[in-house]
Design a protein around this motif. Sequence first.
Motif, short mmCIF file in Angstrom:
data_model
loop_
_atom_site.label_atom_id
_atom_site.label_comp_id
_atom_site.label_asym_id
_atom_site.label_seq_id
_atom_site.Cartn_x
_atom_site.Cartn_y
_atom_site.Cartn_z
N ALA A 154 0.80 -1.16 0.06
CA ALA A 154 0.08 0.02 -0.15
C ALA A 154 0.85 1.35 -0.17
CB ALA A 154 -1.08 0.12 1.00
N ARG A 155 1.87 1.11 0.79
CA ARG A 155 2.84 2.48 0.86
C ARG A 155 3.59 2.70 -0.41
NH1 ARG A 155 4.89 0.86 5.40
NH2 ARG A 155 6.56 -0.42 4.35
N LYS A 156 3.92 1.48 -0.95
CA LYS A 156 4.42 1.78 -2.25
C LYS A 156 3.54 2.21 -3.47
CE LYS A 156 6.96 -1.44 -5.87
NZ LYS A 156 7.25 -2.78 -6.41
N LEU A 157 2.50 1.91 -3.44
CA LEU A 157 1.18 2.12 -4.33
C LEU A 157 1.04 3.57 -4.21
CD1 LEU A 157 -0.51 0.86 -6.60
CD2 LEU A 157 -2.26 0.92 -4.65
N LEU A 158 1.16 4.21 -2.91
CA LEU A 158 0.68 5.64 -2.67
C LEU A 158 2.06 6.26 -2.97
CD1 LEU A 158 -0.82 7.87 -1.46
CD2 LEU A 158 -0.04 6.96 0.67
N LEU A 177 -3.19 5.77 6.31
CA LEU A 177 -2.05 4.99 6.99
C LEU A 177 -2.25 4.89 8.48
CD1 LEU A 177 1.03 6.82 5.31
CD2 LEU A 177 -0.25 4.62 4.69
N ARG A 178 -3.37 5.39 9.19
CA ARG A 178 -3.63 5.12 10.74
C ARG A 178 -3.95 3.72 10.61
NH1 ARG A 178 -4.92 10.16 12.76
NH2 ARG A 178 -5.18 11.93 11.44
N THR A 179 -4.34 3.09 9.85
CA THR A 179 -4.58 1.39 9.94
C THR A 179 -3.39 0.75 9.87
OG1 THR A 179 -6.81 1.75 8.98
CG2 THR A 179 -5.75 -0.52 9.30
N GLY A 180 -2.87 0.13 11.07
CA GLY A 180 -1.47 -0.44 10.87
C GLY A 180 -0.49 0.17 10.74
N ASP A 225 6.68 3.09 8.29
CA ASP A 225 5.93 4.24 7.66
C ASP A 225 7.08 5.49 7.78
OD1 ASP A 225 3.84 2.84 6.78
OD2 ASP A 225 3.08 2.85 8.64
N GLU A 226 7.58 5.53 8.59
CA GLU A 226 8.44 6.84 9.00
C GLU A 226 9.06 7.64 8.00
OE1 GLU A 226 11.53 8.72 12.35
OE2 GLU A 226 11.14 6.44 12.21
N PRO A 227 9.75 6.85 7.00
CA PRO A 227 10.67 7.64 5.97
C PRO A 227 9.43 8.07 5.06
CG PRO A 227 11.54 5.26 6.13
CD PRO A 227 10.34 5.32 7.12
N PHE A 228 8.29 7.63 4.80
CA PHE A 228 7.30 8.17 3.91
C PHE A 228 6.85 9.45 4.47
CE2 PHE A 228 2.87 8.67 2.87
CZ PHE A 228 3.05 9.20 1.29
N GLU A 286 1.04 14.57 12.83
CA GLU A 286 0.28 13.65 14.11
C GLU A 286 0.35 12.07 14.00
OE1 GLU A 286 -4.46 12.54 14.59
OE2 GLU A 286 -3.79 14.14 13.65
N LEU A 287 0.74 11.43 12.71
CA LEU A 287 0.86 10.26 12.46
C LEU A 287 2.22 9.89 13.08
CD1 LEU A 287 -0.47 9.34 9.03
CD2 LEU A 287 -1.33 8.76 11.15
N LEU A 288 3.16 10.74 12.91
CA LEU A 288 4.76 10.50 13.40
C LEU A 288 4.91 10.54 14.97
CD1 LEU A 288 6.81 12.17 10.76
CD2 LEU A 288 6.97 9.77 11.25
#
Length: 575
Positions: A250-254, A273-276, A281-284, A302-304
């Motif tokens: 999912a991250r690669k697709l985004l 990205l809140r899910t899981g 995910d940090e670099p993105f 906020e996510l970080l």
Amino acid sequence: MTRTPAPAGAPTPARPTVPGPHTASATTTAQTDATTATQASASGADGWQELVTSALLGTDRRTPPGGASGPGAAAALLDAAAAETVRRRAGLRPARAAPRPEPAPGDPRPPLPSAAARRLTMLLTDRPGAAGGGRRGSAPDLMELLPQWLATANARGYAAPPHALPALLDAARGRTDLRPAALAFAGPRALWLARLNPDWRFALRAAPGGATAPAGSDAEERVRRLWDEGLFAERVTLLASLRTRDPAGARKLLTSTWATERAEDRLMFLDSLRTGLEPADEPFLERALADRSRNVRSTAAELLSALPGSALAARMAARAATCVSLDRALVPPAITVEAPHECDASMERDGVVAHPPAGRGERSWWFGQLAEAAPLGTWPARLAGRTAEEIVALPVSDGWQSELHAAWCRAAVRQRDGVWARALLGAPTAPEAGGPGAVSLAERAKLLGTLGAGERAEWVAGFIATHGLSEAFQLLGMCGVPWAAPLGRAVVDALNIARDAGSYPWSFSGVMGLAERCLDPSEAGRLDGLLAVPDEPEDASPGAGGYWAEAFQRLVTTLRLRAAMTEELRTGQTG
């Protein structure tokens, strides 16, 4: 003189027109009517709508298009409508026959018991009406019971009756809170219907399987095609679905299209990205901190900050720690706060919003954002190794307690930290729990969401037993359904106390509504003694006794109905 009847089948002689003063006006009216019909016919779809509007409002209030007001307006309207109808029918051109839709997919789940199917029809067709004076009466509100019915039916794995699907989709269209359960119950046939009716297109976006990640040997290719060519809502659903089983994919697709997406779309994609959420995910997310959209930057920050081990969390911890210290010279020791004097570029890059809302000071606004983004593990080390409970109990100098505790509340909710949530909640029997305090009721409700269902119910039961129901509505909304026995008893006891005191009954209508949906049906027997109209104290609200009796009658009836619904879904002949 006796009139001789005409023989059967003979033409009826035309009635002679007697000349008179109105002959010319009648001829003129007929010509006008014909002209009106012709003009309306030529006006196309807009003309038809104008005719419909005139018919609905009446020709005395809305003159038909191309006509004149007066006695002949109604006739002119009918003539114009007749002409327009012929024109619309004659204007249709035969089209190439469309292919038949694919047959609806099968649903392998067992059918509903027949009694439960009848109950579903009743729930979907209920149209509650208020009693006199705006009172609800003693009849249950069936539509409010539909979410629980759907949850139970889904838990038991039943399939929706095909004839109920249109009404079920209509209900889900009107109530977004129903959609997840309704679409899960409707199953694959809901998607089949949604592709045929634009009113139900929401099902393609919201239903499990509506736009989920494809499977199969060519799954990757089809995922790519859907991501590149799909509607926005389909892409959001695809990303969320892929996120649950393949976070890296999912991250690669985004990432592959991130630079070309619109700002509002980037924000929605980022929210998925809140899910899981995971350290990978940090670099993105760090790259997203440089986004040109402020909302995207804030969401990324906020996510970080929800990843206590992230570099952003460490930066925010360092900033927040310089603002908070322990003054041991005071007795007892107290926390002192020195808020930032400026919001520099690095703070803004890390998601700190520089400009506060109206009525809020800049320094307190900046400080609150730093404190809520810092990992809660920062504070024991900063404040002499004290536990969360000991830290919360410390006094805070110069009026900063509310600001600091509110920031810690937001951090506990964001970081899902139950230890800090318990410390900030405090004891439900404490005097400050029922008042403004350092932690508001809204913040307490959010903190409860970090605890388990049993602990939540126990805390709210203690709160109600001590402080009553007047401030408990938000807290009750955070408790699992059906309410645990101690919580249910606390609510019923508090309602009974309010009833005996002659309290203004409509103040408790919200809690009564919650009790109808959330109280365990087994509590119905305990309520039988509350169905009679009580003696009203002299200072009671007029009519309060009758209202309370009516409300308790509705509560008992609803609880017994819920018990019957559960039993219907548990046993019975399927059909």
